[in-house]
Design an enzyme around this catalytic site. Structure first.
Site, short mmCIF file in Angstrom:
data_model
loop_
_atom_site.label_atom_id
_atom_site.label_comp_id
_atom_site.label_asym_id
_atom_site.label_seq_id
_atom_site.Cartn_x
_atom_site.Cartn_y
_atom_site.Cartn_z
N CYS A 290 -20.01 4.99 2.83
CA CYS A 290 -19.91 3.54 3.04
C CYS A 290 -18.98 3.27 4.23
O CYS A 290 -17.93 2.67 4.11
CB CYS A 290 -19.40 2.85 1.78
N LYS B 204 0.84 -1.21 0.00
CA LYS B 204 0.00 0.00 0.00
C LYS B 204 0.87 1.26 0.00
O LYS B 204 0.65 2.17 -0.80
CB LYS B 204 -0.93 0.00 1.22
N CYS C 201 -24.91 -2.30 -5.84
CA CYS C 201 -24.14 -2.82 -4.71
C CYS C 201 -24.62 -4.21 -4.29
O CYS C 201 -25.79 -4.40 -3.94
CB CYS C 201 -24.25 -1.85 -3.53
#
Ligand code: SF4
Length: 194
Positions: free
Chosen positions: A162, A93, A178
């Site tokens: 979300c 990441k 979704c």
């Protein structure tokens, strides 16, 4: 980028400013680790980040003879990721954030928000953040401006709509597409519970 992990942008910035008050990168390596941890205390987990930052700086200097990472702009992406993730405390990441944000390379950083939204919507199946980097990159075009914008938009969507608990499905623009909403309606469980 290490300072940003699990830390708000504001606290990351404050920690960075105070870190740089210790001096140049050589001075930061030479400083007592407790002093570095104190300087970056606004960032979460300063005690574990301080030695990692010092070790990473030391490794860059020892290998490159300077702290300049601009050579990453020219390396093939695979090699650039490999080089960065070989540094102490730099995972996929962090490496992806550096390459996309600093050098506009076609990689896709998956943080906790990107991971949660793409999993709930059903873009990827259930897998860890590490595997999600590979899975999402295979699905996405190698277009750095697009990847940059998508990363930021998913990040904001995860922070504001979300959310980890009680996602705001009734006001979500992704509702009709979704998977989690199709299964649970407006009662999507906390991420990781189901
Ligand atoms: Fe998240 Fe709900 Fe939107 Fe799906 S509908 S992306 S679960 S907020």
């Amino acid at each position: 980028t290490i300072l940003s992990q699990r830390t708000t942008q504001q606290d990351e910035e404050l920690a960075y400013q105070e870190l740089r008050q210790l001096g140049d990168w050589d001075a930061i390596i030479a400083a007592p680790t407790e002093a570095v941890a104190h300087a970056i205390r606004r960032s979460n987990y300063p005690e574990s980040k301080a030695p990692r930052i010092q070790a990473t700086l030391r490794a860059i200097r020892d290998e490159r003879g300077s702290y300049d990472l601009d050579f990453l702009a020219e390396l093939p992406v695979k090699d650039a990721l490999k080089w960065l993730t070989a540094l102490p405390g730099v995972g996929i990441k962090t490496a992806s954030l550096v390459l996309l944000f600093n050098y506009a390379r076609p990689v896709f950083p998956v943080d906790t928000h990107v991971h949660r939204v793409t999993t709930r919507v059903g873009v990827i199946g259930r897998m860890g953040e590490q595997a999600a980097h590979r899975a999402l990159l295979q699905l996405l075009p190698p277009d750095p401006p697009f990847l940059f914008e998508l990363h930021l938009n998913l990040l904001r969507h995860g922070q504001k709509v979300c959310t980890w608990v009680r996602p705001k499905c009734p006001v979500c623009v992704l509702r009709a597409r979704c998977d989690a909403h199709a299964i649970y309606g407006n009662n999507v469980p906390s991420f990781g519970e189901k």
